[in-house]
Each structure stands twice: as structure tokens, then as C-alpha cells.
Scaffold this motif. Structure first.
Motif, short mmCIF file in Angstrom:
data_model
loop_
_atom_site.label_atom_id
_atom_site.label_comp_id
_atom_site.label_asym_id
_atom_site.label_seq_id
_atom_site.Cartn_x
_atom_site.Cartn_y
_atom_site.Cartn_z
N GLY A 172 0.80 -0.98 0.11
CA GLY A 172 0.16 0.07 -0.02
C GLY A 172 0.70 1.28 -0.13
N LYS A 201 -4.72 -1.93 6.39
CA LYS A 201 -3.84 -2.02 5.39
C LYS A 201 -4.38 -2.54 4.26
N LEU A 239 -6.14 0.08 2.65
CA LEU A 239 -5.48 1.01 1.91
C LEU A 239 -4.67 0.39 0.58
N ARG A 269 -5.37 1.91 -3.56
CA ARG A 269 -3.91 2.57 -3.95
C ARG A 269 -4.27 3.24 -5.14
N GLU A 292 -10.68 6.25 10.27
CA GLU A 292 -9.80 6.51 9.20
C GLU A 292 -10.56 6.82 7.77
N SER A 329 -9.59 10.38 5.71
CA SER A 329 -8.39 10.37 5.25
C SER A 329 -8.31 9.41 4.09
N LEU A 330 -8.72 8.22 4.19
CA LEU A 330 -9.09 7.10 2.99
C LEU A 330 -9.79 7.64 1.90
N LEU A 334 -7.71 9.92 0.02
CA LEU A 334 -6.54 9.02 -0.62
C LEU A 334 -7.17 8.53 -1.92
#
Length: 1202
Positions: free
Chosen positions: A571, A632, A635, A639, A710, A713-714, A717
């Protein structure tokens, strides 16, 4: 001088197509024609013809070389003309090399007039030996290099080269000469600018190239394998034989002794910092890469693997394991100071890891030497390291419950395997930059693009070449020449540049492009080296995790660390797409092994006993560990740089993770069995089932809450990657953050390839399983995804027969049906109602796959691995059964309808579906029940379940389904008790238990339908049990009361057997630790399929397996008894309704009363036995059952004669 000219001509001229046609029969040409032809001949072609026919020039060259290396050494050191002779020999060898490089291009067309040079040379073995012995001449490295090149070419063409050398008695000297040359190069610390022209590298490349050639080959000879006997039975003894193998092993051993190899270490240290050594490395540093590769190739070759692995597994060569410290985890050289050394260092680590992997994977574990070597490797990889603190990464064990606070302070070992991963985790150098972006002049910059992408210049022989490691690099000299040609400066007289300024601009541009090309090459090599090392790391991790890690303590924690590190690295923004694919595959392997680890027999205990706790509990990762994995993984899925191939692996990992987190208790053990096992251990808090289930629920919700933290923030992303409409899914409910991956999953399930769609659908299936608030149902419905699935089913087409694409479409169809079935099961009638409202029956009925003739095997060759792949396709398993399961599941809506609501829409649509596929239903009903497999029995159960649900609403039987059901009743109800539960010694086998359950389930469905007809439709059955006749009408084929009496007697016998089995098994479970090995083996032979447990397993493992199998059998017996009791209740209710009906008449036949008396006698006997069933032994509440049996017995006594 003449040799120099010949050498230059051969090196500058390339064979063209028109040169091939230059050979004609001279006798057919006139004198004038011959003269014209000779004028057209080129000197180079004439030279090739001369060599390939063994004529003048060839004889002159060989006259220079034939005196041999010893003569040259003598003359060079004693005569004034020695230097000239040396130069002549060098040029002669280079000429031979150039001819050998070009002759094959024309030899096939010029035969039989001209032969390849190797054929000409082989006519005199003295010539061959003379050419090859020049490797001994160490006063001029270029002579050695030419001789080695000739050896490489001849070894690839001359099958009997080794025998030729043995026959000429030159083999022994050649072995020592090559070893001496390699040793001399290993001791030197000269900087290598071009490894393609280094004697040591050429020798190693020669050895590597020849490994796979027919035995005995040059590699076998030079490494001192037994070339006179069987190569595979060689016992290598490098300590006593001076050869290249001894030199290689000695050099690798000296690496661990800096005092012995001080010069190499000092120079290696300085080369990392001195500006004069920038991007150059010494032979000693570079050669380790080739040494490791050679040893790896030897260990993977079928002939040399056993001798090499036996040699390297001895304790003398365990220093390879120690290289994990010296080479493996040492810091990489800096890119800006020594990129060549950095590249070589990465390859060294890759080959070292792959070499150790071969030992772990293919070693003969029956040999103590190999066992100790494998244990040494595993200990170095996973056992040693510096301890450091981490947060809540422990493993929950049934033997020690650790609170989150205490668990957070646990000490974990940072092993070498994780340090190796850290070494390879760096941002790959840029190889995407175009040449046009690297130069300041836009006018000329884009012209270089044409050279690099034009097939005429980019194919073999153009501006690209393949390095000895297989990297496709730019040939800078060829690139420079092509650039000058492109700019019309190759011939200055025809230059189109008018000013000196313009000429200087072009020169600067070419210099910039050459610098860019050099940097591009180095970056590409480093990127390939990084990927190579990661591949080696992944191989040793996957082999260790899948087959060798069981010998280590704390296996679950090791697997978690590997999984956590792999997901974290995949990730990372610095992780390339290719690296992410490899890392995700490692994660899949570790996750699968973690799932296996949960239910393995407890090991490491100093006891031969097993407990209920061992059977019931699992080794589960702590909440913190699970949270880290999930976070993870999400994430990594989201990506920025991704592909469908990567997401497929990530989805497989997500599926495995969800399955892992679903159970803290062994899912194979029924709850009723767990409750029985814990009755005698009430004081043990660990066995509180309610507490365990509560903890499991809390863990799931804690997982979700951590993801929610989270969420923002994710979302930031992935905001630029996926459309907002997909991301809205993840912020709507309390579990929304977990489902944030739904957007890309839906995208793949809708727009991906067929294989991508398939696995995406299974991921949605798994996520629905953990849905708590019907979130997925509403989201999938509102976004039209469910309707899209139904439309895909409706529009399914099968083109191309058994092609790969058509098979993938069938797999996608199967996954779509499985998803819809999951919705119906998970959400109950609300889910079924949603599907029904979308016209599910209409879409399923229109699916063309139901009419498709599809059964067989699709085969194709896999080009990557060179093996045949087979895909078995079974229409019954992949299409018919899933559709019938879904249709049967949707019939749950029929239960909500009023009985008299004949025009009910659900009923009408199901009946219409049955009518549309009458042939399918009729075919399944006519299957031979006596020889039906599991799939066939399941389909019969589904068809009977569907018909018995909806056919009572149908007033007519124009299709004969009722008659078919009645015929099936008469067949099944008349079977002996063994059809429900066998009394044979092998009746505990899983296949037999499945057959018993299928037969009982089918009988229950039929009895429920019959009970419905009798109680709701006022159907009355005759007493007399006539013979079955398929030619009679449906009314005559009705089951009789006598047949039901026989069935009740069979059920009574089956219940008695099941009760005794259950009681016996529970007794053995409770006394498992008191049983001898012989008694335990008897249980294993009776319950466990052959081959599932080795005879060498200890008594604790055998007791564990026996106890687990018995618990599963007890659970199956509980289910069977539940079915048998319900089936017996249906039979008793049917008979009771008949006996209580005042209008019921036995008939007018004179023997009817006798039939009734016989029936009552059978009933009384069976009912008395049913009343004796014990609640303790059956594990069921039998109050209502006994009351029904007593009532029927009383009426039966009244009906029977006094």
C-alpha cells in the motif's frame, strides 16, 4: 596488417538477405557470367566462403593458431617478435569468433558447398584443442576472452565436445586452466567498465549457458562432475579437485573473513565514496552475483541438483546462511555514488534467497544433513533478531487470554526476513521519462523517439541489446550512430546544417540523449534488480510459510508479521505495480496459512492428552492484529496505481480475511456438540459459549469502528481515483467505513473482465455475510446492481463452445447466482421479496444456459509454464443446481400467502417457471435414486422442494408431477432401514453420512407434502399396499397406509441406531485420553479417510484427529435424528388423521379388514419402541413426540381386533 583488415571487415559488415543468394553452381555460368558474378562478390562474403570450405585464408589463420598456447608463451617471453606474434594470435582468434557469429546465418542456404565453421574445425580435433587452450594465456586478457567465447559457441554446436576433449587428453588441463583464470580474476580488484568483455564473467556465463545442454556438457566437465558415468550420481569433492567450483566456494567462504579478503573489502568500501569509482564496480564485487546465479541454476537442473544440494547442505557450506547477514541485510550502496554496485548487490541478495529457497523446497527431509540445513535457514530467517516494542500484535490463545493493555506491551522479534523486505522497499528509479523530455532542444529531441520505437531500428541488431541478466537496454554506440544518421551528420559533406551554432546545438543534443540513455539503462537495471530481489524474498517466504514454518514456535505471530509487512509495503506510494502483485501474493499465502493454523492440533505440550478446549477453540489473532490487517488491506485496495490483476489477488486476500474473522470457535463443530462437551466443565470460564460468541461480536464491531476513524483520510486518498458516487457508500451507516471498498468492487463486478467479475461477485457475497443492518441490500438495490445481475442472467449467451472465454462467462453466471442466493438466505423473506419484485423468476426462466448442452473438459497449453491446463465444465453443477437453489430459496415467499389465494402472484410465477422447464423437472424426477450421487440427490431434493411448495395450489396435474412424486414416495418409503442409517462397520465415513442425510431429507420433503395433502386437501389413502405399476393412474399410485407403517418401522430402527451411535461416540470422546493407541487407531480407521493422517504421528495428534472426527459425526447424527424425528411425526400425523376421520372406510374388499389389522399390529410394535427412546441418548426433547406416539398407539389398539 592483413589480419587486422580481415577482422575489421568481418566486424563492420552484417549479412543481408541478398548475400544468401550469392551462391550458385559455377558450372552453369558462362565465362562472361562468371566474370560479372565475381565483380559483384563482396570480400566479406568471399571470406565466409573460404572459412566455411576450409580453404586458403582458413588454413593461414589456423597455421598461426595451431602451434598452441605453450608455443606462444615461450616465444612471447624469449623472442623479440613475440609481441607481434601475440598480436597475430589475438587477431586470428577474433577472426574465428567473427566467422562463428556469422556463419549460421548463411549455412542453411549454402549447403552442401559450404559448411558451418564448427563442422570444418571438428574434422581435426587438434585445431579445436588449440583454440580452446588459449584460455591459459594470461599475458593478454583479450586472448583469453576470445578463447572463452569460442568455447561458448562450440559447446552450443558440438554435441560431442566433451568426449573430444577427453579423447585428446586435454580435458584435465582445460579444467585447471579455467579454474586458474577464474581465480586470478577473483583476486584482482580492477574496475570493470564492461562486464561483457571480462574473462571471469565470460567463464561464468559459459558455465550458466551450458547447464541445461545434453550431458555430459562443458559445465559438467569444468566443475568436475562425473563425465564418464552418471552425472546425477556424482559425489562432488571440491576440496580435493581444483576446479571452478572450488574457486567459487572458496571466494564465497572468504567473504565472511574480512582479514583474509581485506583488499577486496577495503576497495569495496572506498568505491562507494570515491568519485573516480562512480557507477563502476570491481570484479570481486560483481562476481558474487554470478556465483550465486550459477549455484542456483545447478541446484534447479534435474541432473546436477542432487549432487549440488547434497554438497551445499553439509556444515562446511552453511556459510550461505550467514550471508543473510553479510549480504542480505547489509545497507545498499547509494544510487548516486555507485549504481552499478547497487544493482549487483540487489541481484546477489536475490540469488542468495532463491538458492536458500531451493534447499527449503526440494531438500530430502529424510536426510539428517538436509534437515539440519533447513532448520539453520529457518532459524536465521525467523528465529534471531533484535527485540522491539509494538502495539497489540499478539495472538489470542485458548491457554492464555491477554487483555489489550497487556497484549500491547508484548515483545516481538524483528526477524531477518522483515529486514530483507525493508532493504528492497525503496522508490524505484524512473524509467518512464521520455528522451524528448531529457533534452533542452525540442527541435531535435523528438527525433530520438523515432529511433527508439521504430521496429526497423529497435529490433535485434538495432539500438537495443539484452544484457547478460536479460534486461533490454539501449546500445549507446548504435544509438549515437543512428542519431548522427538521423541528423544528416554521418557524412559531413552532405550535412544540412548551415551554421556552426546549429551544429553545436545538435552535438549538445546528442550528448544529452546519450547521458539520458545511459541513465535510462542503469535505472532499468536497478528496477529489474529490485523486482528480482523481491521475487526471491517472496519465494523463500511462501515456501517457508506453506511447508516449513510448522517446525517453529509462535507460527501465528510470524505469519502475522509477514502478512502485516507485506500489506503495508504493497500500500506504500513508493511500491510499483509489479511489486504490489508479488507482495499481495505473499499476503494471500500467509492469510491462508493463518486460517490453517487456527485449527491445527496443539503442539509443544509435554502431554499426550487432548481436551475439549483443544477441539473447540482456535488460535485467533488479537483484535489489534486483525485491525492492522484490515486497515492496510483497504489502503492497498484503494492505492492510486492499480490493475484488475492486482485487485483480484487483493479480493482473494479479503475473502480469506473475512472467513478468518468469522469464527473463534471451530466452525466444523455444531453448537449442540459444543454444549455437550462443556457440560462437565462448567467451572472453566474459557468454555462459556455465550461469552465467546459475545467476544466475537465485539471484535467485529471494534474492527468496524477503527475503520470509521480513518474514513476521511481514506476518502481523500482515493477521491481522485474513483467516482464520488461509489464513495458515498462508505459514510452512510455505522459499518460504512468497512464497505468503502465496495466502489471498486462494484466497478470490477460490472465492467471488469470475466475473471475479474467472478471474484468481485464472490467478494460482494462475502461482504453480505457480515452485513448487520441490511446496508448492502439497500445499496445494491438502489444503485441498480441487482437488476444488472438479473439482466446478465437473462441475456446470458454461450458462443464458441468450450472456449476459454465461454467457460469464464459460465463461471461469472455461477457467481451471480450465488450472490442472489446469498441475498435471499441472509436477509430472509425481505431479501427474497426484493429479488422477486425485480422479476427474478422471469429473468431466471429466460436464461439460455438452462437449455445449453454443456458438459466436458476445456484444455489449453499454458505458454508461461509449458503445461496443459484443464477446466472441467459441468452444467449440472455450475448452472442447473445454482438456479434450482435460487428458485427454491425464493419459494419461501409462498409460506406468507394464504392457502386459498390460488391466484397469488408468487405462486403463479413459480408455476410458470416450472411449466417453462417441464423437461428439466421431469428429467430430474426420473433419476435413478438407487445410484444417485450427492449432486443428483441435491437436485432431486430441490425439485421436490419446489414442487411440494407450489403444486398444492395447482388444481390440475397435466404434466404428471404429482404422479412422479407419488412414485418416488412408494420407492423411498419401501426401502430398508439401511437407506437411512447403515449398520456396517464403515458407516461413519463422510460419503455414507452424506447419503443418509440426503435420503432422509428427501423423505421428509415428500412426507411433508403428503401430510399437507391429507390435512389440507382431505386426501385419503388406501390401506392396502399394492405393487407399484408405472402404467397405472396417479390415483392408483398413491402411497398406502401399510407402506407408511413399514416406513415408520424403518424410521424406528434408524432412530435406535443413530441414538446408539451418538451415545457410543460421546462416551469415547469423554474417555479419549484413556484409550490405547490401538483403540484410537481403530476409531481413525473407521471415521477418517485413508491418507489424512500419517502413521508416524504421535498419540496426541492421533487423539486430536480422532476426537475431532467423532465430534463431527455426533453433529451429523444430531441432524439425522432431527430429520428422522420430524419424518416420523409426519407419518404418525398422516395415519392419525385417517384413524380419527369418522368417514374413513377401509374399503369394500373382503381382505381390507385383515390389512387394517396387520397395519395396526405393525404400528403398535413400532410405537412402543419409539416410546422407549431416551431423551438423554437422543439429545432431544421428546415430550410432544411421545404424546403423539401414545395417541396413535391407543387408536391403533382400538382399531385392532380384540
Amino acid at each position: 596488417m592483413s589480419n587486422n583488415i580481415v577482422c575489421r571487415m568481418l566486424s563492420m559488415y552484417s549479412i543481408r538477405d541478398e548475400d544468401i543468394d550469392s551462391v550458385v553452381d559455377q558450372s552453369q555460368l558462362s565465362e562472361t557470367g562468371q566474370s560479372a558474378l565475381l565483380q559483384m562478390q563482396l570480400p566479406v562474403i568471399e571470406l565466409l566462403k573460404d572459412f566455411m570450405s576450409g580453404k586458403t585464408v582458413f588454413r593461414n589463420i589456423m597455421s598461426i593458431l595451431s602451434p598452441g598456447v605453450n608455443y606462444l608463451i615461450s616465444e612471447r617471453t624469449s623472442q623479440i617478435y613475440g609481441q607481434l606474434l601475440e598480436q597475430a594470435v589475438l587477431l586470428s582468434l577474433e577472426i574465428v569468433n567473427l566467422v562463428l557469429e556469422k556463419d549460421l546465418a548463411v549455412s542453411e542456404y549454402w549447403r552442401p558447398l559450404y559448411q558451418p565453421l564448427d563442422v570444418i574445425l571438428s574434422q581435426d580435433q587438434i585445431q579445436v584443442v588449440a583454440l580452446l587452450e588459449y584460455v591459459r594465456y594470461d599475458l593478454q586478457p583479450r586472448i583469453q576472452q576470445s578463447s572463452i567465447k569460442i568455447m561458448n559457441i562450440l559447446s552450443s554446436r558440438m554435441v560431442g565436445l566433451v568426449q573430444l576433449l577427453l579423447k585428446s587428453n586435454a580435458a584435465g588441463c582445460l579444467v585447471e586452466d579455467y579454474a586458474a583464470c577464474l581465480e586470478l580474476r577473483s583476486e584482482e580488484c580492477q574496475i570493470i567498465e564492461d562486464c561483457r568483455e571480462d574473462s571471469g564473467v565470460l567463464i561464468l556465463q559459459l558455465l550458466i549457458d551450458n547447464i541445461s545442454r545434453p550431458a555430459p556438457n562443458i559445465t559438467h566437465l569444468l566443475l568436475k562432475f562425473d563425465v564418464d558415468g552418471a552425472v546425477e550420481r556424482t559425489v562432488l569433492q571440491p576440496k580435493f579437485h581444483y576446479s571452478c567450483l572450488k574457486i567459487i566456494l572458496d571466494v564465497l567462504e572468504k567473504l565472511l573473513k574480512p582479514d583474509i579478503n581485506a583488499l577486496l573489502h577495503e576497495f569495496a568500501f572506498q568505491s562507494m565514496f570515491l568519485e573516480t569509482a562512480i557507477n563502476l564496480c570491481t570484479f570481486g564485487e560483481l562476481i558474487i552475483d554470478y556465483y550465486m546465479q550459477l549455484l542456483y541454476e545447478l541446484c534447479t537442473d534435474p541432473l546436477t541438483c542432487n549432487p549440488m544440494m547434497d554438497l551445499l547442505s553439509t556444515k562446511k557450506y552453511w556459510f550461505f546462511v550467514q550471508h543473510l547477514d553479510l549480504i542480505g541485510i547489509a545497507p545498499l550502496p547509494k544510487r548516486n555514488s555507485s549504481q552499478a554496485l547497487r544493482i549487483s548487490s540487489l541481484h546477489q541478495r536475490a540469488w542468495l534467497l532463491k538458492l536458500l529457497t531451493i534447499e527449503l523446497h526440494a531438500a530430502d527431509m529424510s536426510s539428517s544433513t538436509h534437515r539440519e540445513a533447513c532448520q539453520s535457514i529457518l532459524s536465521q530467517l525467523f528465529g534471531e533478531g533484535n527485540f522491539e516494542h509494538d502495539v497489540d500484535l499478539g495472538v489470542s490463545s485458548p491457554y492464555s487470554q491477554i487483555s489489550p493493555g497487556v497484549n500491547g506491551a508484548r515483545m516481538i522479534c524483528k526477524s531477518k526476513v522483515l529486514e530483507l523486505l525493508e532493504v528492497v522497499q525503496f522508490k524505484s528509479p524512473d524509467t518512464v521519462l521520455k528522451s524528448s523530455q531529457a533534452v533542452s532542444s525540442a527541435k531535435y529531441g523528438f527525433l530520438a523517439e523515432d529511433i527508439l520505437i521504430n521496429p526497423a531500428t529497435s529490433e535485434k541488431g538495432g539500438v537495443y541489446y539484452y544484457s547478460e541478466r536479460g534486461d533490454r537496454l539501449i546500445d549507446l554506440a548504435a544509438f549515437r550512430d543512428k542519431l548522427w544518421q538521423k541528423y544528416n551528420l554521418f557524412n559531413p559533406q552532405h550535412s544540412s546544417f548551415n551554421t556552426e551554432v546549429e551544429l553545436n546545438e545538435v552535438r549538445d543534443t546528442i550528448q544529452q540523449l546519450l547521458r539520458w540513455g545511459w541513465k535510462y539503462n542503469k535505472n532499468l537495471e536497478e528496477q529489474a534488480a529490485q523486482l528480482h530481489m523481491l521475487t526471491g524474498w517472496s519465494q523463500i517466504v511462501e515456501v517457508s510459510a506453506s511447508s516449513k514454518i510448522s517446525s517453529l514456535p509462535n507460527r501465528s505471530e510470524i505469519l502475522f508479521q509477514l502478512l502485516d509487512a507485506s500489506l503495508g509495503a504493497s500500500g506504500s506510494p513508493d511500491c510499483s505495480l509489479k511489486m504490489a502483485l508479488i507482495l499481495t501474493q505473499v499476503g494471500v499465502t500467509c492469510m491462508a496459512k493463518l486460517r490453517d493454523e487456527r485449527f491445527l492440533c496443539p503442539s509443544g505440550l509435554n502431554s499426550d492428552t487432548v481436551t475439549c478446549l483443544d477441539i473447540m477453540m482456535t488460535k485467533q489473532l488479537s483484535n489489534g492484529a486483525c485491525h492492522s490487517i484490515l486497515f492496510k488491506l483497504i489502503l492497498a485496495i484503494l492505492r492510486n496505481e492499480s490493475s484488475e490483476a492486482l485487485r483480484r489477488r487483493q479480493y482473494a486476500l479479503l475473502l480469506s480475511y473475512i472467513q478468518y474473522c468469522q469464527h473463534m470457535l471451530d466452525p466444523d463443530l455444531p453448537t449442540t456438540v459444543m454444549q455437550l462437551l462443556t457440560m462437565d466443565e462448567q467451572e472453566n470460564d474459557d468454555l462459556d459459549l455465550e461469552k465467546i460468541v459475545k467476544d466475537q461480536t465485539e471484535m467485529a464491531h471494534a474492527n468496524f469502528s477503527i475503520i470509521r476513524k480513518e474514513a476521511q483520510s481514506l476518502l481523500d486518498l482515493v477521491g481522485s481515483t474513483f467516482e464520488i458516487e461509489f464513495l458515498i457508500l462508505f459514510v452512510v451507516s455505522s459499518d460504512a467505513d468497512l464497505y468503502r471498498g465496495l466502489g471498486p468492487i462494484i466497478k470490477d463486478a460490472t465492467h471488469g473482465s470475466e475473471s475479474g467479475k467472478t471474484i468481485s461477485l464472490y467478494v460482494l457475497d462475502a461482504l453480505i455475510c457480515i452485513d448487520h443492518e441490511k446496508f448492502f441490500l439497500s445499496q445494491l438495490q438502489s444503485r441498480g446492481f441487482l437488476r444488472s445481475c438479473l439482466m446478465n442472467i437473462n441475456n446470458f449467451s454461450q458462443d464458441g463452445g468450450l472456449s476459454l472465454e465461454s467457460m469464464q462467462r459460465v463461471c461469472t453466471l455461477e457467481a451471480e447466482l450465488a450472490l442472489l442466493l446469498r441475498i435471499s438466505h441472509k436477509y430472509g423473506k425481505s431479501g427474497a421479496q426484493v429479488l422477486f419484485s425485480m422479476g427474478a423468476y422471469e429473468h431466471i426462466s429466460a436464461c439460455k444456459a438452462l437449455n445449453m448442452q454443456l458438459k466436458g473438459s476445456y484444455r489449453r497449453m499454458d505458454g508461461k509454464f509449458g503445461r496443459e491446463l484443464s477446466v472441467d465444465v459441468d452444467k449440472q453443477r455450475m448452472i442447473i443446481a445454482p438456479i434450482l437453489r435460487l428458485v427454491f430459496s425464493l419459494t419461501s415467499l409462498v409460506d406468507a400467502s394464504e392457502f386459498f389465494e390460488v391466484k397469488n402472484k408468487v405462486v403463479r410465477e413459480v408455476i410458470e417457471f416450472v411449466r417453462s422447464h417441464q423437461l428439466l423437472f421431469d428429467q430430474i424426477l426420473r433419476e435413478d435414486l438407487s445410484d444417485a450421487d450427492d449432486l443428483t440427490m441435491e437436485q432431486i431434493n430441490l425439485v421436490v422442494g419446489i414442487l411440494t411448495k407450489i403444486w398444492p395450489y395447482e388444481e390440475t396435474d397435466e404434466y404428471g408431477f404429482v404422479q412422479g412424486i407419488f412414485v418416488m414416495m412408494r420407492f423411498l418409503f419401501s426401502r430398508e432401514p439401511d437407506s437411512f442409517i447403515t449398520n456396517q462397520s464403515m458407516h461413519f465415513q463422510e460419503e455414507q453420512r452424506k447419503a443418509e442425510m440426503n435420503a432422509s431429507r428427501l423423505c421428509f420433503s415428500l412426507s411433508s407434502y403428503l401430510c399437507f395433502l391429507v390435512t389440507k386437501k382431505t386426501l385419503r389413502l388406501p390401506v392396502s399396499d399394492g405393487r407399484m405399476d408405472y402404467r397405472t393412474s396417479a390415483g392408483q399410485q398413491q402411497p398406502t397406509l401399510n407402506l407408511l407403517g413399514f416406513l415408520l418401522n424403518s424410521l424406528t430402527t434408524a432412530l435406535e441406531r443413530a441414538t446408539e451411535d451418538r451415545y457410543l461416540l460421546l462416551s469415547k470422546i469423554q474417555d479419549i485420553n484413556e484409550l490405547s493407541r490401538q483403540e484410537v487407531d481403530e476409531i481413525i480407521n473407521m471415521c477418517v479417510p485413508k491418507g489424512c493422517i500419517s502413521s508416524s504421528e504421535n498419540i496426541q495428534k492421533r487423539r486430536y484427529v480422532a476426537m475431532l472426527e467423532m465430534c463431527q459425526i455426533v453433529g451429523d447424527r444430531n441432524q439425522l435424528m432431527t430429520l428422522l424425528l420430524l419424518l416420523a411425526e409426519n407419518v404418525m400425523n398422516i395415519i392419525l388423521v385417517h384413524f380419527q376421520d369418522s368417514s374413513f372406510e377401509c374399503g369394500t374388499k373382503p381382505y381390507s379388514k385383515d390389512d387394517l389389522n396387520l397395519l395396526c399390529g405393525k404400528l403398535i410394535s413400532a410405537l412402543e419402541r419409539l416410546e422407549l427412546l431416551s431423551e438423554d441418548k437422543t439429545g432431544h426433547d421428546l415430550k410432544v413426540f411421545r404424546r403423539l406416539a401414545s395417541s396413535l398407539k391407543e387408536i391403533s389398539i382400538q382399531k385392532s381386533p380384540v
